[in-house]
Design a protein around this motif. Structure first.
Motif, PDB file in Angstrom:
ATOM      1  N   ILE A   5      26.140 147.611  29.007  1.00 42.78           N
ATOM      2  CA  ILE A   5      25.069 147.900  29.928  1.00 42.78           C
ATOM      3  C   ILE A   5      25.445 147.475  31.172  1.00 42.78           C
ATOM      4  N   GLY A   6      25.883 146.144  30.911  1.00 46.58           N
ATOM      5  CA  GLY A   6      25.703 144.744  32.102  1.00 46.58           C
ATOM      6  C   GLY A   6      26.451 143.182  31.283  1.00 46.58           C
ATOM      7  N   ALA A   7      26.537 142.410  31.977  1.00 53.12           N
ATOM      8  CA  ALA A   7      26.938 141.562  31.635  1.00 53.12           C
ATOM      9  C   ALA A   7      26.809 140.211  32.433  1.00 53.12           C
ATOM     10  N   CYS A   8      26.658 138.439  32.271  1.00 54.74           N
ATOM     11  CA  CYS A   8      26.398 138.131  33.070  1.00 54.74           C
ATOM     12  C   CYS A   8      27.445 136.722  32.462  1.00 54.74           C
ATOM     13  N   CYS A   9      27.699 135.765  33.717  1.00 55.54           N
ATOM     14  CA  CYS A   9      27.889 134.275  33.006  1.00 55.54           C
ATOM     15  C   CYS A   9      27.585 133.359  33.246  1.00 55.54           C
ATOM     16  N   PHE A  10      27.936 132.558  32.491  1.00 55.65           N
ATOM     17  CA  PHE A  10      27.696 130.711  32.958  1.00 55.65           C
ATOM     18  C   PHE A  10      28.196 130.038  32.968  1.00 55.65           C
ATOM     19  N   ARG A  11      28.870 129.028  33.920  1.00 52.83           N
ATOM     20  CA  ARG A  11      29.821 128.204  34.197  1.00 52.83           C
ATOM     21  C   ARG A  11      29.010 126.923  34.305  1.00 52.83           C
ATOM     22  N   LYS A  12      30.066 125.748  33.826  1.00 54.05           N
ATOM     23  CA  LYS A  12      29.306 124.287  33.978  1.00 54.05           C
ATOM     24  C   LYS A  12      30.515 124.220  34.418  1.00 54.05           C
ATOM     25  N   ASN A  13      29.345 122.792  35.289  1.00 52.21           N
ATOM     26  CA  ASN A  13      30.372 121.948  36.746  1.00 52.21           C
ATOM     27  C   ASN A  13      30.003 120.609  35.480  1.00 52.21           C
ATOM     28  N   GLU A  14      30.542 119.974  36.486  1.00 52.26           N
ATOM     29  CA  GLU A  14      30.630 118.307  35.630  1.00 52.26           C
ATOM     30  C   GLU A  14      29.011 117.790  35.618  1.00 52.26           C
ATOM     31  N   LEU A  15      28.336 118.127  35.978  1.00 56.54           N
ATOM     32  CA  LEU A  15      26.888 117.908  35.646  1.00 56.54           C
ATOM     33  C   LEU A  15      25.730 119.045  34.489  1.00 56.54           C
ATOM     34  N   GLU A  16      25.649 119.980  34.852  1.00 54.77           N
ATOM     35  CA  GLU A  16      24.782 120.814  34.505  1.00 54.77           C
ATOM     36  C   GLU A  16      25.711 122.562  34.599  1.00 54.77           C
ATOM     37  N   TRP A  17      24.561 123.580  33.585  1.00 56.38           N
ATOM     38  CA  TRP A  17      25.425 124.370  33.688  1.00 56.38           C
ATOM     39  C   TRP A  17      24.988 125.548  35.125  1.00 56.38           C
ATOM     40  N   GLY A  18      25.812 126.751  35.299  1.00 59.65           N
ATOM     41  CA  GLY A  18      25.295 128.011  36.149  1.00 59.65           C
ATOM     42  C   GLY A  18      24.966 128.909  36.016  1.00 59.65           C
ATOM     43  N   LEU A  19      24.296 129.579  36.206  1.00 63.45           N
ATOM     44  CA  LEU A  19      24.739 131.391  36.076  1.00 63.45           C
ATOM     45  C   LEU A  19      25.572 131.637  37.273  1.00 63.45           C
ATOM     46  N   ASP A  20      26.394 132.359  37.135  1.00 68.15           N
ATOM     47  CA  ASP A  20      27.887 132.040  38.174  1.00 68.15           C
ATOM     48  C   ASP A  20      27.343 133.763  38.799  1.00 68.15           C
ATOM     49  N   TRP A  21      27.284 134.245  38.119  1.00 65.06           N
ATOM     50  CA  TRP A  21      26.850 136.310  38.487  1.00 65.06           C
ATOM     51  C   TRP A  21      26.718 136.697  37.136  1.00 65.06           C
ATOM     52  N   ILE A  22      25.844 137.849  38.102  1.00 70.57           N
ATOM     53  CA  ILE A  22      24.794 138.948  36.726  1.00 70.57           C
ATOM     54  C   ILE A  22      25.209 140.198  37.383  1.00 70.57           C
ATOM     55  N   TRP A  23      25.619 141.376  36.302  1.00 67.42           N
ATOM     56  CA  TRP A  23      25.568 142.394  37.064  1.00 67.42           C
ATOM     57  C   TRP A  23      25.322 143.202  36.063  1.00 67.42           C
ATOM     58  N   ILE A  24      24.112 144.452  36.159  1.00 63.97           N
ATOM     59  CA  ILE A  24      23.887 145.593  34.979  1.00 63.97           C
ATOM     60  C   ILE A  24      23.792 146.902  36.118  1.00 63.97           C
ATOM     61  N   CYS A  25      24.630 147.969  34.962  1.00 58.54           N
ATOM     62  CA  CYS A  25      24.580 149.350  35.868  1.00 58.54           C
ATOM     63  C   CYS A  25      23.289 149.835  36.514  1.00 58.54           C
ATOM     64  N   PRO A  26      23.275 150.565  37.302  1.00 55.16           N
ATOM     65  CA  PRO A  26      21.997 150.610  38.508  1.00 55.16           C
ATOM     66  C   PRO A  26      20.859 151.657  37.366  1.00 55.16           C
ATOM     67  N   ILE A  27      21.861 152.693  36.080  1.00 56.73           N
ATOM     68  CA  ILE A  27      20.826 153.333  35.400  1.00 56.73           C
ATOM     69  C   ILE A  27      20.208 152.195  34.334  1.00 56.73           C
ATOM     70  N   GLN A  28      20.887 151.175  34.327  1.00 54.52           N
ATOM     71  CA  GLN A  28      19.830 150.433  33.018  1.00 54.52           C
ATOM     72  C   GLN A  28      18.937 149.416  33.800  1.00 54.52           C
ATOM     73  N   ARG A  29      18.998 149.180  35.065  1.00 59.63           N
ATOM     74  CA  ARG A  29      17.927 148.112  36.213  1.00 59.63           C
ATOM     75  C   ARG A  29      16.569 148.086  35.780  1.00 59.63           C
ATOM     76  N   ARG A  30      16.308 146.895  35.775  1.00 58.43           N
ATOM     77  CA  ARG A  30      14.419 147.052  36.061  1.00 58.43           C
ATOM     78  C   ARG A  30      13.744 147.599  33.719  1.00 58.43           C
ATOM     79  N   LYS A  31      15.142 147.259  33.306  1.00 59.36           N
ATOM     80  CA  LYS A  31      14.492 147.613  32.579  1.00 59.36           C
ATOM     81  C   LYS A  31      14.093 146.530  31.759  1.00 59.36           C
ATOM     82  N   ASN A  32      14.122 145.538  32.087  1.00 60.00           N
ATOM     83  CA  ASN A  32      13.757 144.299  31.062  1.00 60.00           C
ATOM     84  C   ASN A  32      14.821 143.538  30.530  1.00 60.00           C
TER      85      ASN A  32
END
Length: 382
Positions: free
Chosen positions: A317-344
């Protein structure tokens, strides 16, 4: 397509179309064609020989040099002078007025389109394989390339005198041996001034209009088969992430967690493919310039962690991706299909993400909705 000719030329064309068709001497024409193909050129006087064996009506046009020159000009066929290859000791060479073999086939095709039995199929089949390998094609090469699909289906052709305004009478009709329907109008001296030539298999193009799919948001030209086929491909792909269905591969997994799959460099290709598709959906929805995931095939970067979100039906129903740079991790992107949004789906994983990646940053630009989400859920973890 419209062509303008002198009245005398139109009269010769009309008389030629009314000639009893001459049966083609296939042996003679193919023998000449093979010579043309080997040379790559057709000498001007050889065109008369071919027309004599192909179509008596075209041959009658050729006998009127002025009319034939006008037809060459109308079809934009240019002659060139070619020369005998000289020997090293020769100081002079003989020249011949000629057209290239491709322009000659183009001429045959155009004459067939106005109703004559010039039948260029033999030459088309000989030239086509080489044309299919080329990146760019000339006008005559395009006609040869399209010939097999467009023969007898071309759009209506109009021939007329220069000052024709549609007020002449005395209409006549003619149907050729190939099935071309020809409507002709004559002036008060009974000379043809206007031809409408309809190909036997011509069908008017279906009216097309732009349509946007409410489900996949793709705009295509409804009524155009090619555009409709393109929409079907795009729609099928988009529905994989917009309306996800249970996947047998997920059912077969020995899942440690019920609601996500961790995707790393060591994960199978199909998981990377599903990650890429959600990254593509993210790019498409927010109109970014590129897909923020490296490959459908996978990657070898240990500093990229992907998460496929799955529901109780084993659908992604969706996915997200974390990417680490030289110092820290970051949430690169997140996408959830519209019919499943706002469902925690993200809220239920936020604490886990914080434990795994610390005080990670969220890659900008960040929407107001995401800012509110971060502020709310980070405060709950304090």
């Amino acid at each position: 397509m419209k062509y303008t000719f002198e009245s005398n030329t139109l009269e010769i064309i009309w008389n030629g179309l009314n000639e009893t068709p001459k049966r083609t001497n296939q042996f003679v024409t193919e023998k000449l064609y093979l010579k043309f193909l080997e040379r790559g050129w057709v000498l001007e006087y050889e065109i008369e020989d071919i027309f004599y064996h192909l179509d008596r009506g075209v041959y009658s046009i050729f006998l009127e040099r002025k009319s034939m020159d006008e037809i060459y000009k109308g079809f934009e066929i240019d002659f060139e002078t070619i020369y005998d290859k000289p020997k090293a000791t020769d100081s002079s060479v003989m020249g011949y007025n000629s057209i290239s073999i491709k322009n000659f086939v183009f001429l045959l095709i155009q004459l067939e389109k106005i109703g004559f039995s010039t039948n260029p199929i033999f030459l088309v089949e000989k030239l086509l394989p080489a044309l299919k390998q080329k990146k760019y094609l000339s006008k005559s090469e395009l006609e040869i390339f399209w010939y097999n699909k467009t023969r007898l289906k071309n759009e209506t052709i109009f021939l007329s005198i220069e000052n024709y305004h549609g007020f002449f009478l005395n209409p006549k009709k003619l149907k050729t041996e190939l099935g071309f329907k020809i409507n002709v109008e004559f002036d008060e001296e009974n000379k043809p001034v206007y031809f409408e030539i309809v190909a036997p298999k011509f069908r008017k193009k279906t009216f097309t209009y732009p349509t946007t799919c409410e489900e996949c948001d793709y705009t295509w030209q409804k009524g155009d088969p090619s555009s409709s086929a393109s929409h079907r491909r795009v729609h099928k792909r988009a529905m994989n992430w917009l309306n996800p269905q249970p996947l047998e591969r997920i059912k077969e997994l020995d899942k440690i967690n019920k609601d996500y799959i961790l995707v790393t460099a060591d994960s199978p290709k199909w998981q990377h493919f599903e990650m890429y598709e959600r990254a593509y959906a993210f790019k498409k929805e927010f109109r970014y310039d590129f897909v923020q995931y490296q490959s459908r095939e996978g990657h070898n970067d240990e500093n990229i962690h992907g998460y496929l979100f799955i529901n109780e039906n084993d659908s992604i129903i969706g996915a997200c991706c974390f990417r680490k740079n030289e110092l820290e991790w970051g949430l690169d992107w997140i996408w959830i299909c519209p019919i499943q949004r706002r469902k925690n789906h993200l809220a239920n994983k936020w604490k886990m993400f914080k434990e795994l990646y610390g005080n990670f940053y969220v890659e900008p630009p960040v929407s107001d909705e995401m800012k509110s989400f971060i502020k709310k859920h980070d405060s709950l973890l304090l």
